[in-house]
Design a protein around this motif. Structure first.
Motif, PDB file in Angstrom:
ATOM      1  N   ILE A   1      -7.966   9.661   7.118  1.00 12.38           N
ATOM      2  CA  ILE A   1      -9.152   9.053   6.511  1.00 12.38           C
ATOM      3  C   ILE A   1      -9.095   9.346   5.025  1.00 12.38           C
ATOM      4  CG2 ILE A   1     -11.658   8.952   6.519  1.00 12.38           C
ATOM      5  CD1 ILE A   1     -11.497  10.211   9.353  1.00 12.38           C
ATOM      6  N   SER A   2      -9.129   8.326   4.195  1.00 14.30           N
ATOM      7  CA  SER A   2      -8.975   8.528   2.756  1.00 14.30           C
ATOM      8  C   SER A   2     -10.266   9.013   2.127  1.00 14.30           C
ATOM      9  CB  SER A   2      -8.546   7.210   2.100  1.00 14.30           C
ATOM     10  OG  SER A   2      -9.654   6.303   2.056  1.00 14.30           O
ATOM     11  N   ASP A   3     -10.153   9.506   0.872  1.00 15.22           N
ATOM     12  CA  ASP A   3     -11.327   9.766   0.047  1.00 15.22           C
ATOM     13  C   ASP A   3     -11.823   8.430  -0.512  1.00 15.22           C
ATOM     14  OD1 ASP A   3     -11.588  12.641   0.215  1.00 15.22           O
ATOM     15  OD2 ASP A   3      -9.668  12.748  -0.855  1.00 15.22           O
TER      16      ASP A   3
ATOM     17  N   VAL B   1       0.830  -1.219   0.000  1.00 16.75           N
ATOM     18  CA  VAL B   1       0.000   0.000   0.000  1.00 16.75           C
ATOM     19  C   VAL B   1       0.858   1.260   0.000  1.00 16.75           C
ATOM     20  CG1 VAL B   1      -1.946  -1.111   1.130  1.00 16.75           C
ATOM     21  CG2 VAL B   1      -0.124  -0.092   2.524  1.00 16.75           C
ATOM     22  N   ALA B   2       2.115   1.136  -0.425  1.00 14.87           N
ATOM     23  CA  ALA B   2       3.021   2.288  -0.360  1.00 14.87           C
ATOM     24  C   ALA B   2       2.527   3.464  -1.201  1.00 14.87           C
ATOM     25  CB  ALA B   2       4.427   1.862  -0.816  1.00 14.87           C
ATOM     26  N   ALA B   3       1.801   3.192  -2.293  1.00 15.69           N
ATOM     27  CA  ALA B   3       1.347   4.273  -3.175  1.00 15.69           C
ATOM     28  C   ALA B   3       0.100   4.971  -2.660  1.00 15.69           C
ATOM     29  CB  ALA B   3       1.085   3.713  -4.579  1.00 15.69           C
ATOM     30  N   ARG B   4      -0.538   4.415  -1.670  1.00 15.62           N
ATOM     31  CA  ARG B   4      -1.794   4.987  -1.176  1.00 15.62           C
ATOM     32  C   ARG B   4      -1.515   6.247  -0.340  1.00 15.62           C
ATOM     33  NH1 ARG B   4      -6.191   3.083  -3.927  1.00 15.62           N
ATOM     34  NH2 ARG B   4      -6.341   0.783  -3.833  1.00 15.62           N
ATOM     35  N   GLU B   5      -2.397   7.243  -0.495  1.00 21.67           N
ATOM     36  CA  GLU B   5      -2.230   8.517   0.218  1.00 21.67           C
ATOM     37  C   GLU B   5      -2.375   8.318   1.724  1.00 21.67           C
ATOM     38  OE1 GLU B   5      -4.115  13.061   0.260  1.00 21.67           O
ATOM     39  OE2 GLU B   5      -5.185  11.419  -0.746  1.00 21.67           O
ATOM     40  N   TYR B   6      -3.295   7.442   2.132  1.00 20.61           N
ATOM     41  CA  TYR B   6      -3.507   7.258   3.569  1.00 20.61           C
ATOM     42  C   TYR B   6      -2.269   6.672   4.235  1.00 20.61           C
ATOM     43  CZ  TYR B   6      -4.626   2.426   2.167  1.00 20.61           C
ATOM     44  OH  TYR B   6      -4.586   1.165   1.644  1.00 20.61           O
ATOM     45  N   PHE B   7      -1.531   5.763   3.516  1.00 19.40           N
ATOM     46  CA  PHE B   7      -0.315   5.184   4.071  1.00 19.40           C
ATOM     47  C   PHE B   7       0.775   6.253   4.220  1.00 19.40           C
ATOM     48  CE2 PHE B   7       3.909   3.344   3.257  1.00 19.40           C
ATOM     49  CZ  PHE B   7       4.011   2.491   4.339  1.00 19.40           C
ATOM     50  N   GLN B   8       0.919   7.100   3.209  1.00 23.55           N
ATOM     51  CA  GLN B   8       1.942   8.157   3.246  1.00 23.55           C
ATOM     52  C   GLN B   8       1.676   9.152   4.381  1.00 23.55           C
ATOM     53  OE1 GLN B   8       1.863   9.791  -0.692  1.00 23.55           O
ATOM     54  NE2 GLN B   8       2.501   7.866  -1.679  1.00 23.55           N
ATOM     55  N   GLU B   9       0.404   9.470   4.611  1.00 27.58           N
ATOM     56  CA  GLU B   9       0.064  10.387   5.707  1.00 27.58           C
ATOM     57  C   GLU B   9       0.327   9.736   7.061  1.00 27.58           C
ATOM     58  OE1 GLU B   9      -0.875  13.555   5.847  1.00 27.58           O
ATOM     59  OE2 GLU B   9      -0.662  13.757   3.682  1.00 27.58           O
ATOM     60  N   ALA B  10       0.061   8.432   7.190  1.00 20.84           N
ATOM     61  CA  ALA B  10       0.287   7.744   8.459  1.00 20.84           C
ATOM     62  C   ALA B  10       1.781   7.686   8.781  1.00 20.84           C
ATOM     63  CB  ALA B  10      -0.306   6.343   8.405  1.00 20.84           C
ATOM     64  N   LEU B  11       2.639   7.521   7.758  1.00 15.70           N
ATOM     65  CA  LEU B  11       4.082   7.519   7.989  1.00 15.70           C
ATOM     66  C   LEU B  11       4.566   8.852   8.560  1.00 15.70           C
ATOM     67  CD1 LEU B  11       5.674   5.565   4.988  1.00 15.70           C
ATOM     68  CD2 LEU B  11       5.332   4.806   7.332  1.00 15.70           C
ATOM     69  N   LYS B  12       3.800   9.938   8.298  1.00  9.55           N
ATOM     70  CA  LYS B  12       4.154  11.258   8.846  1.00  9.55           C
ATOM     71  C   LYS B  12       3.706  11.401  10.305  1.00  9.55           C
ATOM     72  CE  LYS B  12       3.621  13.468   4.319  1.00  9.55           C
ATOM     73  NZ  LYS B  12       2.870  14.485   3.534  1.00  9.55           N
ATOM     74  N   GLY B  13       3.043  10.359  10.840  1.00 11.21           N
ATOM     75  CA  GLY B  13       2.596  10.406  12.233  1.00 11.21           C
ATOM     76  C   GLY B  13       1.159  10.832  12.403  1.00 11.21           C
ATOM     77  N   ASN B  14       0.371  10.855  11.309  1.00 16.26           N
ATOM     78  CA  ASN B  14      -1.006  11.337  11.376  1.00 16.26           C
ATOM     79  C   ASN B  14      -1.993  10.192  11.176  1.00 16.26           C
ATOM     80  OD1 ASN B  14       0.032  13.998  11.463  1.00 16.26           O
ATOM     81  ND2 ASN B  14       0.182  14.012   9.230  1.00 16.26           N
TER      82      ASN B  14
END
Length: 670
Positions: free
Chosen positions: A160-162, A144-157
């Motif tokens: 909730i995806s669209d 799921v590396a390309a998913r926006e929700y995964f990238q935001e979670a790696l930032k510590g947040n």
């Protein structure tokens, strides 16, 4: 000449050119009074009923949109709480760090246990920092590396995806993702859970008739009336109800049927919830009610026109008869009215009163004609007698005026002398008043000085007592410093115990992780002990800081007490010098009081003598003024008598002229 009352001639009742009919104006006014409020009330009723219906529909839709938003937000919050519980679990953290050798099946079982709490068929997945899913409650693992929700979670947040389409199941869904943080606080992985949008469709279909939800990119997520497949996408960008915020609009152009649409933006997800209803259906009952009100109003207006015509006719006909009678009276004839005399209302009374007035006028005119001749003869005799009396009164008034002039001059001279004596007396009174004030002032100064001396003595004694109290305060503060030092030593001991307890909790957590499923309960206890140890250490640090501040304040208080003690000793010396000066001033004030009392005695003697002289001059002046006033009153009375007689003579002549004029005017009446 005959003055009998006759019947009116209708020929004189003609309408003058340009004269407006009161009947027409009365009908117009009555119609206006009835029609204007009726029309205004109809308009207000229509506008208010339609506005109320629209307002009720908007309120209901707005409430429904907020209710759907709360239901949707509750589902999302429930999923977020589950994945955060998984991410914060010590087993998950140890598993992702790889320090305890926890097997994948342990992690899968834990994810399944949390899925069963919600029981909606969706799954929980755990991924590492490369996006590879390492554990999942069911289904195939994926990246799921390309998913926006995964990238935001790696930032510590927590994110909730669209609306997205699952790569494994092909279902339309919303994914919640939260970071997993290691013991050092860095992100070591993510936990995600899906929410199938078919569940949102079922929620909308159950709770509303017509509603839909759009994500943050204005893509329709679900609709109450249709199921959206993975290959369908409805972009709502540019529509007013997807611009953000909340509100209600009436859309009459975008659809075949006008709609009332209420929209609301969910604060948690940023999704927009839109609820709508048919505009014509919502307004139909209000329009029907308004139409019935208008029909009733038109019928009432027609009734008002008929009633106004008959009422105006009943008002104007008696007025026409009275007008005809008055027109005959203006021509010098007396005529009565036969119609409307038996009516029991104001118009019948007006006709009867008109007939009565005409009859009375006829009698009065006859009597006036007879009396006018008698008045003319008497007025001539009265004019001659008034001329003779006027001449005699003028001679007497001149003689009295000369006597009054002499008496007035004598009274003025006596009054001037009396005023001069009064001035002398006023000066003596002022001296006496000033002496009295000075005596009272000296006495008050003496009393105030004695009170000041006593106050200074008391102040000196209080200052001595204050010095002793300051010494006691200084001793107490020193004892407080010693107590603060002892408390600091105890706090150091508490901090040491908290550090050892924290180390013990960490070791227990590691042992529990190694024990696997059997040590899960002990892991939770170890975690709570660690938190208590950390809280104890923080509290000990806070107590130590407060004790340091208290110690510094105690030192400052001791220094301030010593400074106050020195200032108090200097104040005692100054009070002693001030007390000696006040006692010396008391002796000088006593001497001043004796001198002022002697001056007051002499002023009282002068005042007594002045009063006797003034009384004598006042009595003499009053007698002279009374004589002058009596003479002037007599002269004035004679002048008034002369003027009155002159006026009487003129009035007699005028009365004669009036009598002649009255005879000429009475000839007008037939």
């Amino acid at each position: 000449m005959s003055n009998e009352v006759k019947q009116p001639k209708k020929a004189n009742a003609q309408k003058k050119p340009g004269q407006k009919s009161i009947k027409t104006r009365l009908i117009s006014v009555m119609l206006a009074v009835a029609a204007i409020p009726l029309i205004v009330s109809l308009v207000i009723s229509y506008v208010s009923s339609t506005n109320k219906a629209l307002e009720d529909a908007e309120t209901a839709l707005s409430w429904q949109a907020r209710y759907i938003a709360r239901e949707f937000s509750a589902e999302i919050e429930k999923n977020i709480e589950i994945i955060q519980a998984v991410a914060d679990n010590p087993t998950t953290i140890v598993y992702m760090e790889g320090t305890a050798g926890i097997e994948d099946q342990v992690m899968i079982s834990m994810c399944q246990a949390y899925d069963n709490i919600i029981g909606d068929g969706n799954v929980i997945a755990v991924a590492n920092t490369d996006g590879d899913q390492v554990a999942k409650s069911s289904g195939e693992l994926t990246n799921v590396a390309a998913r926006e929700y995964f990238q935001e979670a790696l930032k510590g947040n927590t994110y909730i995806s669209d609306v997205i389409v699952s790569t494994t199941t092909g279902a339309r869904q919303v994914t919640m993702c939260t970071p997993i943080k290691g013991s050092d606080g860095t992100v070591i992985g993510t936990v995600q859970r899906n929410y199938n949008l078919d569940e949102l469709h079922n929620l909308l279909a159950e709770k509303t008739e017509d509603a839909f939800v759009a994500d943050r990119n204005n893509i329709m997520a679900a609709h109450a009336k249709m199921e959206i497949t993975a290959d369908q996408e409805y972009d709502l960008t540019g529509t007013p109800y997807c611009a953000g915020g909340s509100g209600t609009i009436v859309d009459k152009t975008s659809f075949d049927t006008p709609l009332i649409m209420s929209y609301y933006e969910d604060s948690l997800t940023g999704f927009k919830i839109v609820v709508s209803t048919d505009y014509n259906k919502a307004m139909s009952s209000a329009k029907t009610s308004a139409l019935i009100t208008i029909i009733v109003g038109v019928i009432m207006l027609i009734v008002a026109i008929v009633v106004s015509f008959f009422m105006a006719k009943s008002f104007t006909d008696p007025i026409k008869e009275v007008n005809e009678s008055l027109a005959q009276l203006a021509d010098g004839r007396f005529y009565t009215i036969d119609k409307y005399t038996k009516q029991k209302d104001e118009f019948g009374a007006m006709v009867n009163n008109t007939n009565t007035v005409i009859g009375k006028l006829s009698e009065i005119v006859s009597h006036i004609k007879e009396s006018s001749n008698t008045v003319e003869t008497s007025s001539m005799e009265l004019s001659d007698m008034a001329n003779q009396i006027s001449q005699t009164a003028e001679d007497v008034a001149n003689a009295v005026q000369e006597i009054a002039s002499g008496a007035t001059q004598q009274a003025d001279e006596i009054q001037s002398a009396s005023e001069n004596v009064g001035y002398i007396g006023d000066a003596v009174v002022e001296v006496q008043s000033s002496t009295t004030d000075l005596e009272g002032l000296a006495g008050r100064m003496q009393e105030a000085s004695e009170a000041s001396s006593a106050s200074l003595s008391n102040l000196q004694e209080s200052s001595n007592e204050m010095t002793g109290k300051i010494d006691e305060i200084s001793t107490t503060i020193s004892a407080t410093q010693n107590a603060v030092t002892n408390i600091n030593d105890k706090v150091e001991g508490i901090s040491s115990i908290a550090t050892q307890t924290n180390l013990l909790s960490l070791n227990a957590s590691i042992e529990a992780a190694r024990a696997g499923e059997a040590g899960r309960g002990f892991s939770v206890v170890a975690e709570e002990i660690g938190k208590l140890a950390e809280d104890s250490k923080n509290m000990a640090d806070e107590i130590r800081q407060e004790m340091d501040v208290l110690l510094e304040q105690s030192k400052a208080a001791v220094e301030a007490a010593e400074s106050i003690k020195d200032s108090n000793i200097n104040q005692q010396e100054a009070l002693g010098e001030t007390l000696q000066s006040v006692n010396s001033m008391l002796e000088d004030i006593a001497s001043t009081v004796g001198g002022v009392q002697k001056i007051a005695t002499g002023a009282e003697t002068c005042e007594t003598s002045k009063n006797a002289v003034v009384d004598t001059m006042s009595a003499l002046s009053a007698i002279s003024e009374e004589n002058a006033a009596s003479s002037e009153e007599t002269g004035a009375s004679m002048q008034e008598l002369s003027a009155t007689v002159t006026t009487l003579a003129g009035s007699a002549k005028g009365l004669k002229d009036v009598a002649e004029q009255l005879n000429q005017e009475m000839a007008f009446f037939k």
